[in-house]
Design an enzyme around this catalytic site. Sequence first.
Site, PDB file in Angstrom:
ATOM      1  N   ASP A   6      -0.906  -6.272  -0.092  1.00 14.16           N
ATOM      2  CA  ASP A   6      -1.322  -5.630   1.155  1.00 14.16           C
ATOM      3  C   ASP A   6      -2.836  -5.541   1.254  1.00 14.16           C
ATOM      4  O   ASP A   6      -3.515  -5.203   0.281  1.00 14.16           O
ATOM      5  CB  ASP A   6      -0.779  -4.190   1.196  1.00 14.16           C
ATOM      6  CG  ASP A   6       0.439  -4.055   2.086  1.00 14.16           C
ATOM      7  OD1 ASP A   6       0.631  -4.903   2.976  1.00 14.16           O
ATOM      8  OD2 ASP A   6       1.199  -3.092   1.886  1.00 14.16           O
ATOM      9  N   GLU A  63       9.333  -4.140  10.341  1.00 15.24           N
ATOM     10  CA  GLU A  63       9.758  -2.843   9.798  1.00 15.24           C
ATOM     11  C   GLU A  63      10.313  -1.934  10.896  1.00 15.24           C
ATOM     12  O   GLU A  63       9.661  -1.707  11.926  1.00 15.24           O
ATOM     13  CB  GLU A  63       8.554  -2.165   9.098  1.00 15.24           C
ATOM     14  CG  GLU A  63       8.892  -0.813   8.509  1.00 15.24           C
ATOM     15  CD  GLU A  63       7.842  -0.297   7.518  1.00 15.24           C
ATOM     16  OE1 GLU A  63       6.887  -1.024   7.189  1.00 15.24           O
ATOM     17  OE2 GLU A  63       8.000   0.850   7.073  1.00 15.24           O
ATOM     18  N   LYS A  80      -1.147  -9.552   3.145  1.00 21.70           N
ATOM     19  CA  LYS A  80      -0.377  -9.023   4.291  1.00 21.70           C
ATOM     20  C   LYS A  80      -1.254  -8.082   5.115  1.00 21.70           C
ATOM     21  O   LYS A  80      -1.947  -7.237   4.559  1.00 21.70           O
ATOM     22  CB  LYS A  80       0.872  -8.293   3.791  1.00 21.70           C
ATOM     23  CG  LYS A  80       1.684  -7.639   4.927  1.00 21.70           C
ATOM     24  CD  LYS A  80       3.085  -7.277   4.506  1.00 21.70           C
ATOM     25  CE  LYS A  80       3.236  -5.976   3.785  1.00 21.70           C
ATOM     26  NZ  LYS A  80       2.802  -4.779   4.541  1.00 21.70           N
ATOM     27  N   GLU A 110      -1.321  -5.639   8.869  1.00 20.98           N
ATOM     28  CA  GLU A 110      -0.504  -4.980   9.896  1.00 20.98           C
ATOM     29  C   GLU A 110      -1.161  -5.135  11.262  1.00 20.98           C
ATOM     30  O   GLU A 110      -2.332  -4.788  11.428  1.00 20.98           O
ATOM     31  CB  GLU A 110      -0.369  -3.480   9.580  1.00 20.98           C
ATOM     32  CG  GLU A 110       0.359  -3.191   8.287  1.00 20.98           C
ATOM     33  CD  GLU A 110       0.509  -1.695   8.016  1.00 20.98           C
ATOM     34  OE1 GLU A 110       0.172  -0.868   8.888  1.00 20.98           O
ATOM     35  OE2 GLU A 110       0.972  -1.354   6.912  1.00 20.98           O
ATOM     36  N   ASP A 162       0.835  -1.209   0.000  1.00 22.64           N
ATOM     37  CA  ASP A 162       0.000   0.000   0.000  1.00 22.64           C
ATOM     38  C   ASP A 162       0.872   1.263   0.000  1.00 22.64           C
ATOM     39  O   ASP A 162       0.357   2.384  -0.041  1.00 22.64           O
ATOM     40  CB  ASP A 162      -1.022  -0.001   1.143  1.00 22.64           C
ATOM     41  CG  ASP A 162      -0.390  -0.075   2.517  1.00 22.64           C
ATOM     42  OD1 ASP A 162       0.854  -0.108   2.615  1.00 22.64           O
ATOM     43  OD2 ASP A 162      -1.149  -0.091   3.508  1.00 22.64           O
ATOM     44  N   SER A 163       2.208   1.076  -0.035  1.00 23.68           N
ATOM     45  CA  SER A 163       3.105   2.211  -0.294  1.00 23.68           C
ATOM     46  C   SER A 163       2.783   2.817  -1.662  1.00 23.68           C
ATOM     47  O   SER A 163       3.213   3.925  -1.969  1.00 23.68           O
ATOM     48  CB  SER A 163       4.574   1.765  -0.251  1.00 23.68           C
ATOM     49  OG  SER A 163       4.781   0.655  -1.089  1.00 23.68           O
TER      50      SER A 163
END
Length: 265
Positions: free
Chosen positions: A85, A183, A114, A116, A46-47
């Site tokens: 993501d 991260e 993925k 978070e 999602d960057s």
Amino acid sequence: MNEKITINSLRRMKETGEKIACLTSYDSSFAILQDKAMLDVLLVGDSLGMVIQGAENTLKVKMSDIIYHSKIVSDVTKRAIIISDMPFMSYSNPRKALGNASRLITEGGAHVVKIEGGKELSETIKLITQNGIPVCGHLGLTPQSIHQIGGLGVQATTEKDAKKLKEDALSLQNAGASCLVLECVPSSVASVVTKTLDIPVIGIGAGVDCDGQVLVLYDILGLTSLQPKFSKNFLVDQNSILDAIKDYVKEVKDSTFPSLSNSYK
Ligand code: KIV
């Protein structure tokens, strides 16, 4: 490894000590080069909200954005495994998470999703994995919680926070996660987590002892205005983008990257 990369290949690489090389990927031209350069994992991160859409963080990225970019990347990728993501708020409860994870696989062509967060996600991970979808966890700096964390700094710098990180990592593994992105944490903390877990740990700003490394593609090509400390411009010493990506793969595989100057104490 020359074979098509699967979740089992990543597990085997952890066992044999072969480092896992991963970069973010968003479009077909780069994905073709990345596959040629023998990256093991392509992360449709999602960057993309920042490097493609020009936003200041990842929070406005939608399911339709990730599906769109995942499909483009997966349509042309033959060897690498594709992790996509789950965007902000797309996994806010287990049922919603399963529905959205399933869309990333069926519409986007992703192999792994993925998410978070820590042990609060255990039920969600159990439900997704029980339905045959592999999950990659993401701990340490979790950019989707930027407003709660209050910035994008190094995480787990106190003994208490390092202990919590390790507990969260174990919870994700116990819930069924297949791998973990770690991260921006001190190298010593990442090293302990990597040794503690059976699943592969892929670091970004987490030191050389992780089982593999991931960076944002646009950072390693010098396309972003600010180069994070944990990243490196691999294009400056190369004549082509393909050679720059190959050099990144080589430096990850032989543990030249990340150096101490790309890591946190
Ligand atoms: O979205 C992304 O690019 C990521 C990496 C930075 C790990 O999650």
